[in-house]
Design an enzyme around this catalytic site. Sequence first.
Site, PDB file in Angstrom:
ATOM      1  N   GLU A  94       0.819  -1.209   0.000  1.00 39.16           N
ATOM      2  CA  GLU A  94       0.000   0.000   0.000  1.00 39.16           C
ATOM      3  C   GLU A  94       0.851   1.256   0.000  1.00 39.16           C
ATOM      4  O   GLU A  94       1.931   1.278   0.576  1.00 39.16           O
ATOM      5  CB  GLU A  94      -0.830   0.058   1.287  1.00 39.16           C
ATOM      6  CG  GLU A  94      -1.904  -0.963   1.359  1.00 39.16           C
ATOM      7  CD  GLU A  94      -2.562  -0.960   2.734  1.00 39.16           C
ATOM      8  OE1 GLU A  94      -2.634   0.102   3.375  1.00 39.16           O
ATOM      9  OE2 GLU A  94      -2.984  -2.038   3.142  1.00 39.16           O
ATOM     10  N   CYS A 107       3.254   8.445   1.120  1.00 37.34           N
ATOM     11  CA  CYS A 107       3.680   7.540   2.181  1.00 37.34           C
ATOM     12  C   CYS A 107       3.883   6.163   1.548  1.00 37.34           C
ATOM     13  O   CYS A 107       2.952   5.616   0.960  1.00 37.34           O
ATOM     14  CB  CYS A 107       2.579   7.499   3.238  1.00 37.34           C
ATOM     15  SG  CYS A 107       2.814   6.226   4.477  1.00 37.34           S
ATOM     16  N   CYS A 114       5.274  -7.134   8.061  1.00 33.77           N
ATOM     17  CA  CYS A 114       6.209  -6.587   9.044  1.00 33.77           C
ATOM     18  C   CYS A 114       6.366  -7.614  10.148  1.00 33.77           C
ATOM     19  O   CYS A 114       5.450  -8.370  10.437  1.00 33.77           O
ATOM     20  CB  CYS A 114       5.637  -5.284   9.625  1.00 33.77           C
ATOM     21  SG  CYS A 114       6.743  -4.434  10.773  1.00 33.77           S
ATOM     22  N   CYS A 118       3.813  -4.764  16.574  1.00 31.98           N
ATOM     23  CA  CYS A 118       3.138  -3.735  17.385  1.00 31.98           C
ATOM     24  C   CYS A 118       1.657  -4.104  17.532  1.00 31.98           C
ATOM     25  O   CYS A 118       1.013  -4.515  16.569  1.00 31.98           O
ATOM     26  CB  CYS A 118       3.295  -2.349  16.752  1.00 31.98           C
ATOM     27  SG  CYS A 118       5.017  -1.818  16.664  1.00 31.98           S
ATOM     28  N   CYS A 121      -1.260  -2.509  15.212  1.00 35.81           N
ATOM     29  CA  CYS A 121      -0.977  -2.278  13.794  1.00 35.81           C
ATOM     30  C   CYS A 121      -1.428  -3.436  12.909  1.00 35.81           C
ATOM     31  O   CYS A 121      -1.136  -4.599  13.194  1.00 35.81           O
ATOM     32  CB  CYS A 121       0.523  -2.041  13.628  1.00 35.81           C
ATOM     33  SG  CYS A 121       1.012  -1.731  11.935  1.00 35.81           S
ATOM     34  N   GLY A 161       5.678  -2.048   7.054  1.00 33.38           N
ATOM     35  CA  GLY A 161       7.070  -2.454   7.169  1.00 33.38           C
ATOM     36  C   GLY A 161       7.869  -1.573   8.109  1.00 33.38           C
ATOM     37  O   GLY A 161       7.470  -0.463   8.440  1.00 33.38           O
ATOM     38  N   SER A 193      10.343   6.734   9.356  1.00 36.99           N
ATOM     39  CA  SER A 193       9.737   6.446  10.652  1.00 36.99           C
ATOM     40  C   SER A 193      10.152   5.060  11.119  1.00 36.99           C
ATOM     41  O   SER A 193      10.046   4.091  10.367  1.00 36.99           O
ATOM     42  CB  SER A 193       8.213   6.509  10.516  1.00 36.99           C
ATOM     43  OG  SER A 193       7.590   6.142  11.726  1.00 36.99           O
ATOM     44  N   SER A 216       8.636   6.043  16.624  1.00 35.86           N
ATOM     45  CA  SER A 216       7.363   5.582  17.181  1.00 35.86           C
ATOM     46  C   SER A 216       7.594   5.254  18.647  1.00 35.86           C
ATOM     47  O   SER A 216       8.143   4.213  18.977  1.00 35.86           O
ATOM     48  CB  SER A 216       6.876   4.347  16.420  1.00 35.86           C
ATOM     49  OG  SER A 216       6.687   4.690  15.067  1.00 35.86           O
ATOM     50  N   LEU A 217       7.187   6.168  19.500  1.00 35.05           N
ATOM     51  CA  LEU A 217       7.455   6.001  20.940  1.00 35.05           C
ATOM     52  C   LEU A 217       6.253   5.339  21.616  1.00 35.05           C
ATOM     53  O   LEU A 217       6.379   4.281  22.223  1.00 35.05           O
ATOM     54  CB  LEU A 217       7.773   7.374  21.549  1.00 35.05           C
ATOM     55  CG  LEU A 217       8.277   7.388  22.981  1.00 35.05           C
ATOM     56  CD1 LEU A 217       9.562   6.577  23.135  1.00 35.05           C
ATOM     57  CD2 LEU A 217       8.516   8.833  23.450  1.00 35.05           C
ATOM     58  N   HIS A 218       5.108   5.964  21.545  1.00 33.30           N
ATOM     59  CA  HIS A 218       3.815   5.401  21.956  1.00 33.30           C
ATOM     60  C   HIS A 218       3.644   5.107  23.437  1.00 33.30           C
ATOM     61  O   HIS A 218       2.548   4.689  23.837  1.00 33.30           O
ATOM     62  CB  HIS A 218       3.474   4.136  21.158  1.00 33.30           C
ATOM     63  CG  HIS A 218       3.430   4.315  19.674  1.00 33.30           C
ATOM     64  ND1 HIS A 218       2.957   5.445  19.067  1.00 33.30           N
ATOM     65  CD2 HIS A 218       3.810   3.495  18.656  1.00 33.30           C
ATOM     66  CE1 HIS A 218       3.048   5.330  17.750  1.00 33.30           C
ATOM     67  NE2 HIS A 218       3.570   4.162  17.470  1.00 33.30           N
ATOM     68  N   CYS A 335      -2.353   1.743   8.366  1.00 32.49           N
ATOM     69  CA  CYS A 335      -1.389   0.947   7.597  1.00 32.49           C
ATOM     70  C   CYS A 335      -1.824  -0.501   7.503  1.00 32.49           C
ATOM     71  O   CYS A 335      -2.149  -1.124   8.502  1.00 32.49           O
ATOM     72  CB  CYS A 335      -0.024   0.921   8.288  1.00 32.49           C
ATOM     73  SG  CYS A 335       0.477   2.461   8.982  1.00 32.49           S
TER      74      CYS A 335
HETATM   75  N1  SAH Z   1       7.634   0.655  11.189  1.00 31.44           N
HETATM   76  C1  SAH Z   1       7.617   2.094  11.187  1.00 31.44           C
HETATM   77  C2  SAH Z   1       6.560   2.664  10.250  1.00 31.44           C
HETATM   78  C3  SAH Z   1       5.197   2.220  10.669  1.00 31.44           C
HETATM   79  S1  SAH Z   1       3.738   3.104  10.323  1.00 31.44           S
HETATM   80  C4  SAH Z   1       7.411   2.602  12.594  1.00 31.44           C
HETATM   81  O1  SAH Z   1       7.142   1.803  13.482  1.00 31.44           O
HETATM   82  O2  SAH Z   1       7.545   3.792  12.814  1.00 31.44           O
HETATM   83  C5  SAH Z   1       3.850   4.723  10.886  1.00 31.44           C
HETATM   84  C6  SAH Z   1       3.254   5.031  12.260  1.00 31.44           C
HETATM   85  O3  SAH Z   1       1.885   4.622  12.406  1.00 31.44           O
HETATM   86  C7  SAH Z   1       4.004   4.368  13.378  1.00 31.44           C
HETATM   87  O4  SAH Z   1       4.210   5.310  14.407  1.00 31.44           O
HETATM   88  C8  SAH Z   1       3.059   3.288  13.834  1.00 31.44           C
HETATM   89  O5  SAH Z   1       3.319   2.897  15.152  1.00 31.44           O
HETATM   90  C9  SAH Z   1       1.735   3.971  13.650  1.00 31.44           C
HETATM   91  N2  SAH Z   1       0.564   3.093  13.560  1.00 31.44           N
HETATM   92  C10 SAH Z   1       0.470   1.853  13.031  1.00 31.44           C
HETATM   93  N3  SAH Z   1      -0.785   1.377  13.122  1.00 31.44           N
HETATM   94  C11 SAH Z   1      -1.513   2.348  13.714  1.00 31.44           C
HETATM   95  C12 SAH Z   1      -2.882   2.467  14.082  1.00 31.44           C
HETATM   96  N4  SAH Z   1      -3.744   1.479  13.864  1.00 31.44           N
HETATM   97  N5  SAH Z   1      -3.277   3.616  14.660  1.00 31.44           N
HETATM   98  C13 SAH Z   1      -2.412   4.625  14.887  1.00 31.44           C
HETATM   99  N6  SAH Z   1      -1.114   4.578  14.560  1.00 31.44           N
HETATM  100  C14 SAH Z   1      -0.661   3.452  13.985  1.00 31.44           C
END
Ligand code: SAH
Length: 347
Positions: A94, A107, A114, A118, A121, A161, A193, A216-218, A335
């Site tokens: 995608e 993007c 992947c 996470c 995701c 990915g 990212s 991506s800290l979260h 994603c």
């Molecule tokens: N692997 C990379 C790119 C991933 S996608 C990474 O981890 O950064 C980009 C961002 O979207 C990342 O911060 C990921 O954690 C976040 N993300 C993925 N799925 C999500 C969702 N369902 N809701 C909100 N953010 C999401």
Amino acid sequence: MEEKIDLKSMNKEELTAYMLSIGEQKFRASQLYEWIHVRQARSFAEMTNLSKALREKLSAQAYLTCVEMADVQISAIDGTRKYLFALEDGNMVESVLMKYKFGNSVCISSQVGCRMGCKFCASTLDGLERNLTPAEMLDQIYAITLETGERVSHVVIMGSGEPMDNYDNVVKFLGLLTDENGLHISQRDVTVSTCGIVPKIKELAKLRLQINLAISLHAPTDEKRKALMPIANSYTIKELLDAVKEYFAITGRRITFEYSLVRGKNDSAEEAKELIALLKGFPCHVNLIPVNPVEECGMRETSRDGVVSFMQTLEKSGIHATIRREMGRDIDGACGQLRRRHMKADS
Ligand code: SAH
């Protein structure tokens, strides 16, 4: 049969060496490179200033990676376009085109699936299928340019990915993307990212590129981060922040931290304070994203008020924070969702 050569993944030096090796002159390599990356030709037949004999020789030994558009969804709200591309082996990836005042941002995906796992995701639900080649990353952009007829000005590697898990190909792709003899997107308009693969962040820093790094800290503590992101079992937040500080010290590029707000997991006032303690004084930006609920993941988004108050708490402490505009909410936004829908339909 010998494997054919992937010309679109070659940088100018490699392409020149290849052309010399098949008895062609150096300027032919420049012509070919321009056809591939500036004019974005999708077949050798289009390359009319190369002799027919050369075009035949090339198509016998080499190929041009071209992704095929399998589906496109266009948001009725903001014109965001979400593409599903088929790769030559039948895998799907995608990409998303977002139109902003400052330009067109694409993007792209860096892997099929992947393996980072996470918990919120969709891209990771079926694990990693394979890495994308530099050409497969580039051609997502070229195919979108062809479809819209508009120049792409910004690129973010935030699709499916983990780019730092496909490091060599991603670095090669960045070189091709920003090459002044190619599409020539400014490094400052490119963002990578990552979920935080610490040694790769340090390696990337050493390249001294002017690209933007998004982390991506979260979550504000290791325990809470482990509950959302398995990578937190490999590297602590302290190790991650040390690597990020090193990246900033070497490149001078301000870091973005992505923080997807998940109801009841990382969105309390207490957690905002923990985040402040972590980031205070560091030149960064926090991008808050209400989690986009994926059916299989069972996570709920924070309320609108909750998101705003989380942001205000950060801002009051001098941490620059924004709420990510939710582009294309009406088309499978998160994603990996579009690809999954297709996989399900096929099975
Ligand atoms: N692997 C990379 C790119 C991933 S996608 C990474 O981890 O950064 C980009 C961002 O979207 C990342 O911060 C990921 O954690 C976040 N993300 C993925 N799925 C999500 C969702 N369902 N809701 C909100 N953010 C999401």
